[in-house]
Design a protein around this motif. Structure first.
Motif, PDB file in Angstrom:
ATOM      1  N   ALA A 153       9.272   9.874  10.977  1.00 54.57           N
ATOM      2  CA  ALA A 153       9.741  11.236  10.697  1.00 54.57           C
ATOM      3  C   ALA A 153       9.403  11.649   9.272  1.00 54.57           C
ATOM      4  CB  ALA A 153      11.246  11.319  10.928  1.00 54.57           C
ATOM      5  N   PHE A 154       9.401  10.688   8.364  1.00 50.39           N
ATOM      6  CA  PHE A 154       9.088  10.951   6.959  1.00 50.39           C
ATOM      7  C   PHE A 154       7.584  11.141   6.746  1.00 50.39           C
ATOM      8  CE2 PHE A 154       8.317   9.508   2.537  1.00 50.39           C
ATOM      9  CZ  PHE A 154       9.197  10.359   1.868  1.00 50.39           C
ATOM     10  N   LYS A 155       6.803  10.755   7.767  1.00 48.38           N
ATOM     11  CA  LYS A 155       5.337  10.768   7.667  1.00 48.38           C
ATOM     12  C   LYS A 155       4.878   9.837   6.552  1.00 48.38           C
ATOM     13  CE  LYS A 155       4.898  15.442   9.560  1.00 48.38           C
ATOM     14  NZ  LYS A 155       4.404  16.829   9.351  1.00 48.38           N
ATOM     15  N   ALA A 156       5.317   8.586   6.679  1.00 49.39           N
ATOM     16  CA  ALA A 156       5.038   7.576   5.668  1.00 49.39           C
ATOM     17  C   ALA A 156       3.542   7.354   5.498  1.00 49.39           C
ATOM     18  CB  ALA A 156       5.721   6.261   6.045  1.00 49.39           C
ATOM     19  N   ARG A 157       3.172   6.901   4.331  1.00 45.13           N
ATOM     20  CA  ARG A 157       1.788   6.609   4.025  1.00 45.13           C
ATOM     21  C   ARG A 157       1.330   5.332   4.731  1.00 45.13           C
ATOM     22  NH1 ARG A 157       1.810   7.815  -2.539  1.00 45.13           N
ATOM     23  NH2 ARG A 157       1.769  10.099  -2.398  1.00 45.13           N
ATOM     24  N   LYS A 158       0.078   4.963   4.473  1.00 45.96           N
ATOM     25  CA  LYS A 158      -0.541   3.835   5.181  1.00 45.96           C
ATOM     26  C   LYS A 158       0.252   2.544   5.007  1.00 45.96           C
ATOM     27  CE  LYS A 158      -4.966   1.415   5.583  1.00 45.96           C
ATOM     28  NZ  LYS A 158      -6.373   1.353   5.092  1.00 45.96           N
ATOM     29  N   LYS A 159       0.710   2.274   3.785  1.00 44.44           N
ATOM     30  CA  LYS A 159       1.466   1.060   3.519  1.00 44.44           C
ATOM     31  C   LYS A 159       2.938   1.396   3.354  1.00 44.44           C
ATOM     32  CE  LYS A 159       1.965  -2.900   0.428  1.00 44.44           C
ATOM     33  NZ  LYS A 159       1.503  -3.581  -0.818  1.00 44.44           N
TER      34      LYS A 159
END
Length: 311
Positions: free
Chosen positions: A121-127
């Motif tokens: 939901a936060f649209k986290a980055r790759k790592k």
């Protein structure tokens, strides 16, 4: 009665932590996220395998010091009615207990469906990197800003986890509160400043923001940028006693941080006294005579001496 006292202690700690985290920009956090226990070696007080872990808070942010990384911070709040344990051995033992508990929470949370949904939901980055923040405060008014980190630094930890845990004790909480009070008294627009450290390489990464990353929470130097009309200045708050050497190093930090983008750098130290320390501060400034920035020391512990800086 013991249960009521424990509940009261927990509620007090929660209130202190909530106020502190709100002031450093950790406003949009997830609270009371249920974490199922998926590790057979985790045991409850009765020695039985746990079925779940309590989770005080989770805060997510894109790390300004590392490219393509989102941090998931698991916050645990502990509060002591009265003071911290008097003996060093008891203090270390209780700290290790809090540390082990938080490590267990994170160990299971890394594989939690609820936490996974939050990162999506936060649209986290790759790592995605997990870490912990232990807020351990006490309520002894006579020594309310006690710094326990020097004692805890002597601990030999036997944790197998590679997850870093950061600590806010009453001493660090007091420093942060004084800084935030000083910032608010100035009544100008401002932002936390993120120095170029870590592994960040992209020029697109923001160098200012509305929250404090863990790396700065753990530091004794807290930089901010303040805006007044078209003027921009940097203020560096340092949790250090004033000395010529300490002040000289802070000037160097400030000049390196600002990279010539601001004309004024103010350096706040808790015990700077303009009546007795000005000559030493002027002497330290001579080491940077090739720089044109205005550099001014001040104390963020306000007293009538603050009027000397305003004269």
């Amino acid at each position: 009665m013991a249960g009521e006292k424990s509940k009261s202690s927990g509620e007090i700690g929660e209130s202190i932590a909530a106020g502190l985290l709100h002031r450093i920009g950790w406003k949009k956090s997830l609270k009371n996220v249920p974490i199922k226990c998926n590790t057979p070696t985790h045991r409850n007080e009765k020695g039985n395998q746990r079925t779940s872990h309590g989770e005080d808070q989770i805060f997510l942010y894109n790390n300004p010091f590392h490219d393509a990384r989102t941090d998931v911070v698991h916050v645990s709040v502990k509060n002591k009615i009265g003071s911290y344990p008097a003996s060093e051995s008891a203090l270390k033992r209780e700290f290790k207990e809090h540390l082990a508990e938080l490590h267990e929470v994170i160990e299971c949370a890394r594989y939690s469906e609820e936490v996974s949904q939050a990162t999506k939901a936060f649209k986290a980055r790759k790592k995605v990197s997990h870490s912990g923040l232990l807020i351990w405060v006490h309520n002894d008014a006579e020594d309310i800003e006690r710094d326990i980190k020097p004692i805890l630094s002597k601990i030999r930890l036997e944790q197998e986890s590679d997850v870093p845990i950061y600590l806010i004790d009453s001493g660090r909480a007091g420093f942060v509160m004084k800084v935030m009070d000083d910032i608010e008294r100035r009544q100008n627009d401002w932002a936390f400043f993120f120095p170029v450290i870590g592994t960040v390489t992209t020029v697109d990464e923001a160098r200012t923001g509305a929250f404090l990353p863990l790396e700065i929470i753990a530091s004794d130097v807290l930089p901010i940028v303040m805006y007044e009309g078209e003027k921009t200045e940097m203020i560096i708050y340092a949790n250090q006693a004033f000395s010529t050497d300490a002040y000289t190093k802070l000037i160097a930090y400030g000049l390196r941080f600002c990279t010539g983008l601001v004309a004024t750098i103010r350096i706040g130290m808790p015990d700077y006294n303009p009546a007795t320390d000005k000559a030493a501060a002027d002497l330290a400034r001579l080491a940077f005579s090739d720089r044109n920035e205005t550099i001014e020391p001040f104390s963020f512990n306000r007293s009538i001496l603050a009027l000397l800086n305003e004269a």
